[in-house]
Scaffold this active site. Structure first.
Site, mmCIF file in Angstrom:
data_model
loop_
_atom_site.group_PDB
_atom_site.id
_atom_site.type_symbol
_atom_site.label_atom_id
_atom_site.label_comp_id
_atom_site.label_asym_id
_atom_site.label_seq_id
_atom_site.Cartn_x
_atom_site.Cartn_y
_atom_site.Cartn_z
ATOM 1 N N GLY A 169 0.734 -1.389 0.150
ATOM 2 C CA GLY A 169 -0.021 -0.059 0.217
ATOM 3 C C GLY A 169 0.805 1.298 -0.099
ATOM 4 N N GLY A 170 0.104 2.155 0.334
ATOM 5 C CA GLY A 170 0.721 3.648 0.451
ATOM 6 C C GLY A 170 1.924 3.457 1.256
ATOM 7 N N GLY A 404 26.103 15.381 -26.384
ATOM 8 C CA GLY A 404 25.567 15.894 -25.024
ATOM 9 C C GLY A 404 26.125 15.126 -24.081
ATOM 10 N N ALA A 405 26.483 13.982 -24.367
ATOM 11 C CA ALA A 405 26.977 12.952 -23.295
ATOM 12 C C ALA A 405 28.079 13.274 -22.762
ATOM 13 C CB ALA A 405 26.467 11.546 -23.619
HETATM 14 C C1 HXC Z 1 -4.179 -4.978 10.086
HETATM 15 C C2 HXC Z 1 -3.152 -6.495 9.113
HETATM 16 C C3 HXC Z 1 -2.860 -5.820 8.161
HETATM 17 C C4 HXC Z 1 -3.314 -4.556 8.043
HETATM 18 C C5 HXC Z 1 -2.171 -7.806 7.689
HETATM 19 N N1 HXC Z 1 -2.523 -7.799 8.821
HETATM 20 N N2 HXC Z 1 -2.140 -6.631 7.064
HETATM 21 N N3 HXC Z 1 -4.036 -6.127 10.126
HETATM 22 N N4 HXC Z 1 -3.882 -4.077 9.129
HETATM 23 N N5 HXC Z 1 -2.887 -3.509 7.130
HETATM 24 C C6 HXC Z 1 -2.850 -8.930 9.730
HETATM 25 C C7 HXC Z 1 -3.815 -10.072 9.330
HETATM 26 O O1 HXC Z 1 -5.041 -9.790 9.374
HETATM 27 C C8 HXC Z 1 -3.572 -11.216 9.881
HETATM 28 O O2 HXC Z 1 -3.731 -11.343 11.305
HETATM 29 C C9 HXC Z 1 -1.894 -10.907 10.001
HETATM 30 O O3 HXC Z 1 -1.698 -9.645 9.636
HETATM 31 C C10 HXC Z 1 -1.051 -11.735 9.044
HETATM 32 O O4 HXC Z 1 -1.760 -11.446 7.823
HETATM 33 P P1 HXC Z 1 -1.824 -12.683 6.758
HETATM 34 O O5 HXC Z 1 -3.005 -12.127 5.633
HETATM 35 O O6 HXC Z 1 -2.690 -13.758 7.377
HETATM 36 O O7 HXC Z 1 -0.640 -12.713 6.001
HETATM 37 P P2 HXC Z 1 -0.269 -13.302 4.561
HETATM 38 O O8 HXC Z 1 -1.101 -14.171 3.954
HETATM 39 O O9 HXC Z 1 1.357 -13.477 4.763
HETATM 40 O O10 HXC Z 1 -0.510 -11.832 3.643
HETATM 41 C C11 HXC Z 1 -0.043 -10.750 3.892
HETATM 42 C C12 HXC Z 1 -0.259 -9.623 3.081
HETATM 43 C C13 HXC Z 1 -1.893 -9.407 3.526
HETATM 44 C C14 HXC Z 1 -0.138 -9.753 1.507
HETATM 45 C C15 HXC Z 1 0.534 -8.356 3.512
HETATM 46 O O11 HXC Z 1 -2.153 -9.567 4.888
HETATM 47 C C16 HXC Z 1 -2.566 -8.328 3.131
HETATM 48 O O12 HXC Z 1 -2.748 -8.134 1.873
HETATM 49 N N6 HXC Z 1 -2.626 -7.216 3.734
HETATM 50 C C17 HXC Z 1 -3.237 -5.955 3.499
HETATM 51 C C18 HXC Z 1 -2.223 -5.424 2.563
HETATM 52 C C19 HXC Z 1 -2.861 -3.795 2.072
HETATM 53 O O13 HXC Z 1 -3.552 -3.781 1.270
HETATM 54 N N7 HXC Z 1 -2.287 -2.840 2.828
HETATM 55 C C20 HXC Z 1 -2.881 -1.657 2.467
HETATM 56 C C21 HXC Z 1 -3.534 -1.088 3.494
HETATM 57 S S1 HXC Z 1 -3.732 0.615 3.061
HETATM 58 P P3 HXC Z 1 -4.190 -12.511 12.212
HETATM 59 O O14 HXC Z 1 -4.812 -11.987 13.401
HETATM 60 O O15 HXC Z 1 -5.140 -13.192 11.216
HETATM 61 O O16 HXC Z 1 -3.005 -13.196 12.298
HETATM 62 C C22 HXC Z 1 -2.312 1.530 3.359
HETATM 63 C C23 HXC Z 1 -2.401 3.017 3.014
HETATM 64 C C24 HXC Z 1 -1.291 3.659 3.632
HETATM 65 O O17 HXC Z 1 -1.333 0.841 3.435
HETATM 66 C C25 HXC Z 1 -1.313 4.979 3.111
HETATM 67 C C26 HXC Z 1 -0.442 5.973 3.734
HETATM 68 C C27 HXC Z 1 -0.675 7.297 3.348
#
Ligand code: HXC
Length: 513
Positions: A169-170, A404-405
């Protein structure tokens, strides 16, 4: 149990487990290292001092009140690396996916603030699912504050990011704002939108590895600067990299005792550059032959291989090397190489690292694709970076320097301090073939055979395919024998030790981004 009691209980358990026990438990579980193991390995033994170990998040939505873990998925603090103070954080994927909460980003910002105040490097070991989803805008606020701090710290202290797991993500913009990104092969992923979102929005099928794996970012996007085989190598690379760079923009890089004779001659170099300017060679071999102990720390080796960049030492002093690579695209500058070079030159300039530029360039890469990709804008980035750089700038034209390079690659005209050339160097607006075809187009069209063309080619070569015309104007300071390269560079560097020039004061320039 109330939240407060739960907090106390977990905190006690956490503290009671010694680091040694924790390492043993984590190592036994196999796979990637834990956040704590990574921090222990990053710092000189026994020097890591953790802070904010009791911080927890304050979210109560979605049952989060029951999920309180001391430290809140981030370990932060400071320690020594090769005897120098460094601030760092490591995300713990085992706790809520290492996600950024409002509170744990405050922890990260706190150590970054300290790093800025004390003038120390800052390192982030990233392993996170991004902003903590349950916290909504609070999590976003935390990450955005980190972006601000990364930006304010840029150019003040070196910032290095390791992506040791996910960086989704971000949140990937925090590493992107730092100076260097190291990724771990087969283990780390970095993307703004993941495969599932892409499938939903564009119906494109792409694997996580293809989208944001270490190789993808090392070879195709150029986002990653260094590639490590595993966690251990990742940390070793960070420690090695730090050794070439100063703690902040007011300091010099650490000097190391030099055991390699500064006057070492390399007679083999006299025959190293092929006489035929269309034959390639590996410029990295030349770099290694010249620098201390043949040791060259290359950066972004998998991306835009036509321009080689990295750090080395000359008589114990750190230098940034920028070199056209004739073995790839004949060393021509394209959009990717220009951006790669520009960012590196700016890093070296920001952190007082002298630049040594090895020039063998037939020009900017011709072609419709390059023009449409914006070679004008990207080439200007490299030009801008060299023009504004005030650190010592030494160049050596080993063979071709065309068009130029020639101007861009640290030439005398853009404040090159010492400009050297080998006797076989060719400095001209373009190569003889292209030049003769343009200047004598009409005359050549009337010819039945090649006699006139060959005669004109020879004339052009005699006039420009040598370094003496440029040297007669002082654009080249000295024509040197290849075997003397090491000593000449070292002498030039030592003379430039006290160089002090400043650009006109302004808020900031408007680099062609
Ligand atoms: C809260 C999270 C989390 C998150 C993972 N977990 N990402 N909890 N917030 N962003 C938690 C899961 O719920 C899970 O909890 C544990 O971490 C492990 O995650 P899994 O999914 O089981 O692991 P895995 O299969 O290895 O996959 C990892 C992953 C996936 C690919 C990173 O978790 C995922 O897609 N997460 C979201 C990624 C995403 O889209 N992030 C963007 C968020 S928005 P439990 O309790 O089950 O163990 C963002 C914007 C920021 O970041 C902008 C800033 C300006």
């Amino acid at each position: 149990m109330t939240n407060l009691n739960l907090y106390g209980e977990l905190a006690r358990r956490n503290i009671e487990m010694t680091d040694r026990e924790r390492l043993a438990v984590d190592a036994a579980s196999g796979g990637a290292m834990t956040a704590r193991q990574r921090m222990e390995l990053l710092f000189d033994e026994g020097t890591f001092q953790e802070i904010d170990r009791f911080v927890t998040h304050r979210c109560t939505d979605f049952g989060m009140g029951k999920k309180q873990v001391p430290g809140d998925a981030v370990i932060s603090g400071s320690g020594m690396i090769n005897g120098r103070l460094v601030h760092a954080y490591a995300q713990d994927f085992k706790v809520m996916g290492g996600s950024f909460s409002e509170e744990n980003t405050k922890k990260i910002c706190k150590v970054l603030d300290k790093a800025m105040q004390l003038g120390t490097p800052f390192i982030g070991l990233n392993d996170s699912g991004g902003s903590r989803i349950q916290e909504g805008v609070y999590g976003l606020a935390g990450v955005a504050e980190l972006f601000l701090k990364n930006t304010l710290a840029s150019g003040l202290i070196p910032q290095i990011s390791a992506i040791m797991g996910h960086c989704a993500g971000g949140a990937s913009y925090s590493p992107a704002l730092t100076d260097f990104i190291v990724m771990v092969e087969g283990q780390s992923h970095m993307f703004v939108t993941g495969p599932e979102v892409i499938r939903a929005v564009t119906h494109e099928e792409v694997s996580m590895e293809e989208l944001g794996g270490a190789s993808t970012h090392h070879q195709l996007s150029g986002v990653s600067h260094l590639l490590a085989a595993d966690d251990k190598e990742c940390i070793v690379l960070i420690r090695e990299l730090l050794d070439y760079i100063p703690s902040n923009n007011l300091e010099e890089s650490p000097s190391r005792k030099c055991f390699d004779d500064p006057r070492r001659r390399e007679p083999l170099l006299n025959n190293f550059i092929p006489a035929d300017s269309r034959t390639s060679y590996d410029v990295k071999a030349l770099v290694r032959a010249v620098v201390d102990d043949g040791s060259f720390f290359e950066v972004q080796s998998g991306y835009a291989a036509n321009l080689v960049i990295g750090f080395a030492r000359l008589n114990g002093k750190s230098v940034g090397i920028v070199a056209n690579q004739p073995a790839h695209l004949a060393g021509a500058l394209d959009t990717n190489a220009s951006r790669k070079g520009a960012r590196f030159v700016r890093f070296c300039d920001a952190f007082n690292i002298p630049l040594v530029t090895l020039v063998d360039v037939p020009g900017f890469l011709p072609g419709k694709e390059q023009e449409l990709d914006g070679i004008i804008r990207d080439g200007a980035k490299l030009l801008y970076a060299y023009c504004e750089a005030t650190v010592p700038k030494i160049s050596l034209i080993t063979r071709k320097a065309y068009g130029g390079a020639y101007c861009v690659m640290s030439s005398k005209h853009i404040r090159g301090d010492y400009n050297f050339a080998y006797p076989g160097a060719e400095i001209a607006v373009m190569g003889p073939e292209a030049a003769v075809n343009i200047i004598y187009r009409r005359e050549l069209a009337k010819q039945q055979d090649d006699t006139l063309r060959l005669q004109k080619l020879e004339e052009y070569r005699q006039r420009f395919a040598n370094p003496y015309v440029a040297a007669s104007r002082g654009y080249i300071d000295e024509i040197i024998m290849p075997e003397d390269t090491r000593w000449k560079l070292i002498m030039a560097l030592s003379r430039l030790k006290t160089k002090m020039i400043k650009n006109p004061p302004k808020k900031h320039g408007n680099m062609p981004l």
